[in-house]
Write a protein that holds these residues in place. Structure first.
Motif, PDB file in Angstrom:
ATOM      1  N   GLU A  19       0.798  -1.066   0.074  1.00 43.98           N
ATOM      2  CA  GLU A  19      -0.051  -0.044   0.114  1.00 43.98           C
ATOM      3  C   GLU A  19       0.969   1.387   0.143  1.00 43.98           C
ATOM      4  OE1 GLU A  19      -3.539   0.873   0.369  1.00 43.98           O
ATOM      5  OE2 GLU A  19      -3.534  -1.243  -0.516  1.00 43.98           O
ATOM      6  N   THR A  20       1.905   1.449   0.746  1.00 41.13           N
ATOM      7  CA  THR A  20       2.857   2.472   0.850  1.00 41.13           C
ATOM      8  C   THR A  20       4.210   2.202   0.257  1.00 41.13           C
ATOM      9  OG1 THR A  20       3.159   1.783   2.916  1.00 41.13           O
ATOM     10  CG2 THR A  20       1.588   3.286   2.844  1.00 41.13           C
ATOM     11  N   LYS A  21       4.471   2.199  -0.939  1.00 44.95           N
ATOM     12  CA  LYS A  21       5.580   2.127  -1.769  1.00 44.95           C
ATOM     13  C   LYS A  21       6.399   3.457  -1.602  1.00 44.95           C
ATOM     14  CE  LYS A  21       4.280  -1.260  -4.731  1.00 44.95           C
ATOM     15  NZ  LYS A  21       3.769  -1.549  -6.236  1.00 44.95           N
ATOM     16  N   LEU A  22       7.283   3.777  -1.151  1.00 45.21           N
ATOM     17  CA  LEU A  22       7.763   4.890  -0.909  1.00 45.21           C
ATOM     18  C   LEU A  22       8.942   5.259  -2.154  1.00 45.21           C
ATOM     19  CD1 LEU A  22       8.405   5.298   2.820  1.00 45.21           C
ATOM     20  CD2 LEU A  22       6.734   6.163   1.348  1.00 45.21           C
ATOM     21  N   GLY A  23       9.021   6.382  -2.640  1.00 48.27           N
ATOM     22  CA  GLY A  23       9.979   6.848  -3.619  1.00 48.27           C
ATOM     23  C   GLY A  23      11.357   6.924  -2.928  1.00 48.27           C
ATOM     24  N   SER A  24      12.274   7.261  -3.553  1.00 47.78           N
ATOM     25  CA  SER A  24      13.859   7.311  -3.146  1.00 47.78           C
ATOM     26  C   SER A  24      14.104   8.897  -2.934  1.00 47.78           C
ATOM     27  CB  SER A  24      14.803   6.894  -3.990  1.00 47.78           C
ATOM     28  OG  SER A  24      14.868   7.468  -5.181  1.00 47.78           O
ATOM     29  N   ARG A  25      15.056   8.865  -1.978  1.00 50.05           N
ATOM     30  CA  ARG A  25      15.413  10.356  -1.470  1.00 50.05           C
ATOM     31  C   ARG A  25      16.990  10.262  -1.233  1.00 50.05           C
ATOM     32  NH1 ARG A  25      16.208  12.830   3.378  1.00 50.05           N
ATOM     33  NH2 ARG A  25      15.504  15.193   3.357  1.00 50.05           N
ATOM     34  N   GLU A  26      17.766  11.308  -1.929  1.00 45.31           N
ATOM     35  CA  GLU A  26      18.980  11.137  -2.244  1.00 45.31           C
ATOM     36  C   GLU A  26      19.431  12.776  -1.575  1.00 45.31           C
ATOM     37  OE1 GLU A  26      23.047  10.756  -5.156  1.00 45.31           O
ATOM     38  OE2 GLU A  26      20.923  10.605  -5.906  1.00 45.31           O
ATOM     39  N   VAL A  27      20.355  12.748  -0.660  1.00 44.03           N
ATOM     40  CA  VAL A  27      20.782  14.028  -0.191  1.00 44.03           C
ATOM     41  C   VAL A  27      21.888  14.245  -0.944  1.00 44.03           C
ATOM     42  CG1 VAL A  27      21.635  15.316   1.784  1.00 44.03           C
ATOM     43  CG2 VAL A  27      19.811  13.804   2.258  1.00 44.03           C
ATOM     44  N   LEU A  28      21.920  15.355  -1.785  1.00 43.15           N
ATOM     45  CA  LEU A  28      23.118  15.949  -2.409  1.00 43.15           C
ATOM     46  C   LEU A  28      23.763  16.939  -1.788  1.00 43.15           C
ATOM     47  CD1 LEU A  28      21.106  16.665  -5.773  1.00 43.15           C
ATOM     48  CD2 LEU A  28      22.364  14.337  -5.105  1.00 43.15           C
ATOM     49  N   ILE A  29      23.310  17.829  -0.855  1.00 41.05           N
ATOM     50  CA  ILE A  29      24.014  18.695  -0.139  1.00 41.05           C
ATOM     51  C   ILE A  29      23.211  18.954   1.311  1.00 41.05           C
ATOM     52  CG2 ILE A  29      24.975  21.159   0.107  1.00 41.05           C
ATOM     53  CD1 ILE A  29      25.266  21.309  -2.982  1.00 41.05           C
ATOM     54  N   ASP A  30      23.671  19.098   2.325  1.00 44.22           N
ATOM     55  CA  ASP A  30      23.081  19.430   3.492  1.00 44.22           C
ATOM     56  C   ASP A  30      24.125  20.033   4.660  1.00 44.22           C
ATOM     57  OD1 ASP A  30      21.306  19.608   5.599  1.00 44.22           O
ATOM     58  OD2 ASP A  30      21.200  17.583   6.034  1.00 44.22           O
ATOM     59  N   ASN A  31      24.064  21.208   4.647  1.00 46.50           N
ATOM     60  CA  ASN A  31      24.925  21.946   5.370  1.00 46.50           C
ATOM     61  C   ASN A  31      24.072  23.156   6.328  1.00 46.50           C
ATOM     62  OD1 ASN A  31      24.712  24.358   3.815  1.00 46.50           O
ATOM     63  ND2 ASN A  31      26.333  23.892   2.690  1.00 46.50           N
ATOM     64  N   ASP A  32      24.758  23.978   7.169  1.00 42.54           N
ATOM     65  CA  ASP A  32      24.254  24.645   7.754  1.00 42.54           C
ATOM     66  C   ASP A  32      23.220  25.784   7.171  1.00 42.54           C
ATOM     67  OD1 ASP A  32      26.587  25.962   7.056  1.00 42.54           O
ATOM     68  OD2 ASP A  32      26.378  27.178   8.664  1.00 42.54           O
ATOM     69  N   LYS A  33      23.480  25.986   5.653  1.00 46.46           N
ATOM     70  CA  LYS A  33      22.736  27.216   4.902  1.00 46.46           C
ATOM     71  C   LYS A  33      21.686  26.176   4.041  1.00 46.46           C
ATOM     72  CE  LYS A  33      25.816  30.186   6.225  1.00 46.46           C
ATOM     73  NZ  LYS A  33      25.404  31.341   7.141  1.00 46.46           N
ATOM     74  N   VAL A  34      21.891  25.196   3.544  1.00 47.29           N
ATOM     75  CA  VAL A  34      21.033  24.791   2.323  1.00 47.29           C
ATOM     76  C   VAL A  34      21.030  23.389   2.527  1.00 47.29           C
ATOM     77  CG1 VAL A  34      22.733  24.554   0.602  1.00 47.29           C
ATOM     78  CG2 VAL A  34      20.587  24.905  -0.014  1.00 47.29           C
ATOM     79  N   ARG A  38      17.465  14.947  -4.042  1.00 46.85           N
ATOM     80  CA  ARG A  38      16.985  14.411  -5.446  1.00 46.85           C
ATOM     81  C   ARG A  38      15.844  13.418  -5.016  1.00 46.85           C
ATOM     82  NH1 ARG A  38      19.086  13.123 -10.912  1.00 46.85           N
ATOM     83  NH2 ARG A  38      18.034  11.210 -11.506  1.00 46.85           N
ATOM     84  N   LEU A  39      14.763  13.626  -5.354  1.00 45.86           N
ATOM     85  CA  LEU A  39      13.611  12.872  -5.019  1.00 45.86           C
ATOM     86  C   LEU A  39      13.311  12.013  -6.290  1.00 45.86           C
ATOM     87  CD1 LEU A  39      11.656  15.545  -3.141  1.00 45.86           C
ATOM     88  CD2 LEU A  39      12.722  13.564  -2.020  1.00 45.86           C
ATOM     89  N   THR A  40      13.141  10.694  -6.454  1.00 49.26           N
ATOM     90  CA  THR A  40      12.805   9.943  -7.358  1.00 49.26           C
ATOM     91  C   THR A  40      11.426   9.073  -7.181  1.00 49.26           C
ATOM     92  OG1 THR A  40      14.984   9.656  -8.097  1.00 49.26           O
ATOM     93  CG2 THR A  40      13.469   8.247  -9.100  1.00 49.26           C
ATOM     94  N   TYR A  41      10.210   9.548  -7.775  1.00 47.88           N
ATOM     95  CA  TYR A  41       9.031   8.537  -7.710  1.00 47.88           C
ATOM     96  C   TYR A  41       8.698   7.856  -8.815  1.00 47.88           C
ATOM     97  CZ  TYR A  41       8.780  11.880  -3.809  1.00 47.88           C
ATOM     98  OH  TYR A  41       9.032  12.809  -2.693  1.00 47.88           O
ATOM     99  N   PRO A  42       8.994   6.273  -8.754  1.00 40.12           N
ATOM    100  CA  PRO A  42       8.536   5.661  -9.995  1.00 40.12           C
ATOM    101  C   PRO A  42       6.789   5.619  -9.720  1.00 40.12           C
ATOM    102  CG  PRO A  42      10.262   4.411  -8.837  1.00 40.12           C
ATOM    103  CD  PRO A  42       9.691   5.665  -7.758  1.00 40.12           C
ATOM    104  N   PRO A  43       6.288   5.266 -10.652  1.00 36.50           N
ATOM    105  CA  PRO A  43       4.859   5.217 -10.849  1.00 36.50           C
ATOM    106  C   PRO A  43       4.326   4.221  -9.576  1.00 36.50           C
ATOM    107  CG  PRO A  43       5.543   4.828 -13.017  1.00 36.50           C
ATOM    108  CD  PRO A  43       6.893   4.572 -12.184  1.00 36.50           C
ATOM    109  N   GLY A  44       3.354   5.061  -8.786  1.00 34.57           N
ATOM    110  CA  GLY A  44       2.528   4.184  -7.867  1.00 34.57           C
ATOM    111  C   GLY A  44       3.301   4.454  -6.399  1.00 34.57           C
ATOM    112  N   THR A  45       4.375   5.110  -6.606  1.00 34.20           N
ATOM    113  CA  THR A  45       5.158   5.508  -5.154  1.00 34.20           C
ATOM    114  C   THR A  45       4.751   6.930  -4.699  1.00 34.20           C
ATOM    115  OG1 THR A  45       7.057   6.460  -6.099  1.00 34.20           O
ATOM    116  CG2 THR A  45       7.246   4.025  -5.806  1.00 34.20           C
ATOM    117  N   GLN A  46       5.060   7.059  -3.292  1.00 30.88           N
ATOM    118  CA  GLN A  46       4.930   8.427  -2.748  1.00 30.88           C
ATOM    119  C   GLN A  46       5.920   8.641  -1.819  1.00 30.88           C
ATOM    120  OE1 GLN A  46       1.971   7.769   0.574  1.00 30.88           O
ATOM    121  NE2 GLN A  46       1.655   5.760  -0.219  1.00 30.88           N
ATOM    122  N   SER A  47       5.792  10.028  -1.176  1.00 25.64           N
ATOM    123  CA  SER A  47       6.612  10.554  -0.276  1.00 25.64           C
ATOM    124  C   SER A  47       6.583  10.296   1.041  1.00 25.64           C
ATOM    125  CB  SER A  47       6.784  11.996  -0.324  1.00 25.64           C
ATOM    126  OG  SER A  47       5.606  12.718  -0.024  1.00 25.64           O
ATOM    127  N   GLY A  48       5.282   9.961   1.456  1.00 31.00           N
ATOM    128  CA  GLY A  48       4.890   9.812   2.836  1.00 31.00           C
ATOM    129  C   GLY A  48       4.438  11.019   3.433  1.00 31.00           C
TER     130      GLY A  48
END
Length: 114
Positions: A19-34, A38-48
């Motif tokens: 019922e709850t297939k999640l898409g993928s989430r790839e952190v490209l940059i994560d620092n104190d400013k930004v 990259r979010l990828t959602y194949p058909p039928g998936t969701q973020s939650g």
């Protein structure tokens, strides 16, 4: 009887996860400013259901598609949108779920200024 219970629980668990297939989430940059994701959602998936904590967020659709947006508010508003490839948006702080209800993969680059 114990074997039947295990089979039923196993099938129920598979049903719940299907019922709850999640898409993928790839952190490209994560620092104190930004933070850039990259979010990828194949058909039928969701973020939650999730919350964006920062009010300065830009999204770029590398590959667009048909999405259902479910807002977490008292109305549980649902919106269906068709986003073309290459479209960009400035988005507010929000709690929502993004569901790919189309037939194509959706790829989003999301930038949040902290």
């Amino acid at each position: 009887m114990k074997g039947i219970t295990i089979i039923i629980l196993s099938l129920w668990s598979s049903f719940i996860h299907a019922e709850t297939k999640l898409g993928s989430r790839e952190v490209l940059i994560d620092n104190d400013k930004v933070q850039i994701i990259r979010l990828t959602y194949p058909p039928g998936t969701q973020s939650g259901m999730h919350t964006h904590d920062f009010s300065h967020r830009a999204v770029y659709f590398v590959k667009g598609g048909k999405l259902q947006l479910l807002a977490d508010n008292h109305d549980n508003q649902r919106h269906v949108v068709n986003i073309p490839d290459g479209k960009s948006f400035f988005m507010p702080k929000v709690t929502h779920n993004v569901i790919n209800i189309g037939d194509t993969e959706v790829i989003i680059i999301e930038t949040e200024i902290k």
